[in-house]
Write an enzyme that holds these catalytic residues in place. Structure first.
Site, PDB file in Angstrom:
ATOM      1  N   TYR A   1       0.834  -1.196   0.000  1.00 33.47           N
ATOM      2  CA  TYR A   1       0.000   0.000   0.000  1.00 33.47           C
ATOM      3  C   TYR A   1       0.871   1.248   0.000  1.00 33.47           C
ATOM      4  O   TYR A   1       1.972   1.257   0.577  1.00 33.47           O
ATOM      5  CB  TYR A   1      -0.898   0.038   1.240  1.00 33.47           C
ATOM      6  CG  TYR A   1      -2.088  -0.885   1.180  1.00 33.47           C
ATOM      7  CD1 TYR A   1      -3.266  -0.493   0.560  1.00 33.47           C
ATOM      8  CD2 TYR A   1      -2.023  -2.155   1.743  1.00 33.47           C
ATOM      9  CE1 TYR A   1      -4.364  -1.339   0.513  1.00 33.47           C
ATOM     10  CE2 TYR A   1      -3.113  -3.016   1.696  1.00 33.47           C
ATOM     11  CZ  TYR A   1      -4.278  -2.595   1.081  1.00 33.47           C
ATOM     12  OH  TYR A   1      -5.362  -3.442   1.032  1.00 33.47           O
TER      13      TYR A   1
ATOM     14  N   TYR B   1      -1.081 -10.298  -0.058  1.00 34.17           N
ATOM     15  CA  TYR B   1      -0.010  -9.903   0.860  1.00 34.17           C
ATOM     16  C   TYR B   1      -0.222 -10.566   2.228  1.00 34.17           C
ATOM     17  O   TYR B   1      -1.343 -10.903   2.606  1.00 34.17           O
ATOM     18  CB  TYR B   1       0.062  -8.381   1.003  1.00 34.17           C
ATOM     19  CG  TYR B   1      -1.192  -7.719   1.534  1.00 34.17           C
ATOM     20  CD1 TYR B   1      -1.474  -7.665   2.893  1.00 34.17           C
ATOM     21  CD2 TYR B   1      -2.096  -7.121   0.656  1.00 34.17           C
ATOM     22  CE1 TYR B   1      -2.615  -7.049   3.371  1.00 34.17           C
ATOM     23  CE2 TYR B   1      -3.239  -6.504   1.116  1.00 34.17           C
ATOM     24  CZ  TYR B   1      -3.490  -6.474   2.477  1.00 34.17           C
ATOM     25  OH  TYR B   1      -4.636  -5.867   2.948  1.00 34.17           O
TER      26      TYR B   1
ATOM     27  N   ARG C   1      -3.815 -12.217   2.765  1.00 36.25           N
ATOM     28  CA  ARG C   1      -5.039 -11.652   2.228  1.00 36.25           C
ATOM     29  C   ARG C   1      -5.052 -11.809   0.713  1.00 36.25           C
ATOM     30  O   ARG C   1      -4.054 -11.568   0.043  1.00 36.25           O
ATOM     31  CB  ARG C   1      -5.152 -10.165   2.585  1.00 36.25           C
ATOM     32  CG  ARG C   1      -5.319  -9.929   4.075  1.00 36.25           C
ATOM     33  CD  ARG C   1      -6.475  -8.994   4.350  1.00 36.25           C
ATOM     34  NE  ARG C   1      -7.718  -9.485   3.809  1.00 36.25           N
ATOM     35  CZ  ARG C   1      -8.733  -8.712   3.453  1.00 36.25           C
ATOM     36  NH1 ARG C   1      -8.624  -7.395   3.573  1.00 36.25           N
ATOM     37  NH2 ARG C   1      -9.854  -9.228   2.991  1.00 36.25           N
TER      38      ARG C   1
ATOM     39  N   HIS D   1      -7.679  -7.732  -3.373  1.00 32.43           N
ATOM     40  CA  HIS D   1      -8.975  -7.111  -3.105  1.00 32.43           C
ATOM     41  C   HIS D   1      -8.871  -5.603  -3.296  1.00 32.43           C
ATOM     42  O   HIS D   1      -7.780  -5.035  -3.297  1.00 32.43           O
ATOM     43  CB  HIS D   1      -9.461  -7.438  -1.688  1.00 32.43           C
ATOM     44  CG  HIS D   1      -8.541  -6.938  -0.611  1.00 32.43           C
ATOM     45  ND1 HIS D   1      -7.387  -7.606  -0.242  1.00 32.43           N
ATOM     46  CD2 HIS D   1      -8.595  -5.829   0.175  1.00 32.43           C
ATOM     47  CE1 HIS D   1      -6.782  -6.941   0.719  1.00 32.43           C
ATOM     48  NE2 HIS D   1      -7.486  -5.849   0.982  1.00 32.43           N
TER      49      HIS D   1
ATOM     50  N   HIS E   1     -10.711  -1.892  -1.935  1.00 34.47           N
ATOM     51  CA  HIS E   1     -11.563  -1.254  -0.932  1.00 34.47           C
ATOM     52  C   HIS E   1     -12.456  -0.202  -1.588  1.00 34.47           C
ATOM     53  O   HIS E   1     -11.999   0.563  -2.452  1.00 34.47           O
ATOM     54  CB  HIS E   1     -10.706  -0.572   0.139  1.00 34.47           C
ATOM     55  CG  HIS E   1      -9.841  -1.507   0.914  1.00 34.47           C
ATOM     56  ND1 HIS E   1     -10.191  -2.007   2.144  1.00 34.47           N
ATOM     57  CD2 HIS E   1      -8.616  -2.041   0.627  1.00 34.47           C
ATOM     58  CE1 HIS E   1      -9.236  -2.804   2.596  1.00 34.47           C
ATOM     59  NE2 HIS E   1      -8.269  -2.836   1.685  1.00 34.47           N
TER      60      HIS E   1
END
Length: 231
Positions: free
Chosen positions: A103, A142, A152, A155, A157
């Site tokens: 991120y 990740y 995870r 995906h 958000h």
């Protein structure tokens, strides 16, 4: 007869505290919620939300020398109400990690490489048909720190703002066919299988998109029994 909204089925919504994910206990109230009447302060908001939260460009992938690394995709998300009617003018925030699982945020401790050409977040206004489109790169899986090997799945958000400040939906979109989906504690915190399925995007036929990008379609239902789970 006054119009009312039926209570949500708790099986279609995420559990507040997810086992093995310590952060959820910090984000979820430890005591029962107290109901209070809403007055003008809670129910009012800017006449045009985009004045307070200005939209951005609908492109996180970049082009040419500024192109982000990764598989190019086009996200087509439609915001609708419980009857399937579009919600034009809805303000939608989108964020996800890069194609290495990193991120663009100082709190991300993952040692995956950053991508200087990947911004990581966008804010869009739904059109008359409730549709938003975002050109971006597919996020990677990740590892979750201190979770005993839980990864995870890829995906995206979503945060959908309504016409008042208290009206907001925060959820996640997953990609079809990813083997990590069935092991994800966040996705599986939604106990109803049909509701979990509504969290997974649909891969559109390649003929319906750009020649060099995969197209994923997703529907954001903001209220009612088929509302998108809050994740």
């Amino acid at each position: 007869m006054p119009w009312t909204i039926e209570p949500r089925d708790p099986r279609t919504q995420s559990e507040g505290v997810v086992a093995g994910y310590a952060h959820t206990a910090r984000r979820w109230p430890s005591q029962p919620l107290l109901a209070r009447p809403h007055d003008v302060g809670e129910l009012s908001g800017p006449a045009k939300l985009e004045r307070r939260l200005p939209p951005s460009q609908a492109d996180l992938a970049g082009r040419g020398a500024n192109r982000a690394i990764g598989q190019l995709i086009l996200l087509r998300a439609r915001v609708v109400d419980e009857d399937g009617a579009p919600v034009p003018g809805a303000l939608v925030e989108i964020w996800h990690c890069n194609s290495a699982g990193k991120y663009r945020h100082p709190n991300d401790s993952n040692d995956a490489p950053e991508d200087p050409n990947f911004n990581g977040a966008a804010r869009l206004i739904a059109g008359d048909g409730g549709l938003i489109e975002l050109r971006t790169v597919k996020p990677a899986a990740y590892p979750v720190p201190d979770s005993g090997g839980w990864w995870r799945p890829p995906h995206v958000h979503f945060s959908v703002w309504g016409r008042v400040w208290l009206s907001r939906l925060v959820t996640q979109m997953f990609f079809p066919g990813d083997p990590l989906n069935e092991h994800d504690a966040i996705l599986n915190a939604v106990r109803d299988p049909e509701a979990r399925e509504r969290c997974i995007a649909r891969l559109a036929p390649t003929a319906r998109g750009p020649e060099n990008a995969l197209v994923y379609e997703y529907q954001l239902v903001v209220r009612g029994r088929k509302a998108a789970p809050r994740l």
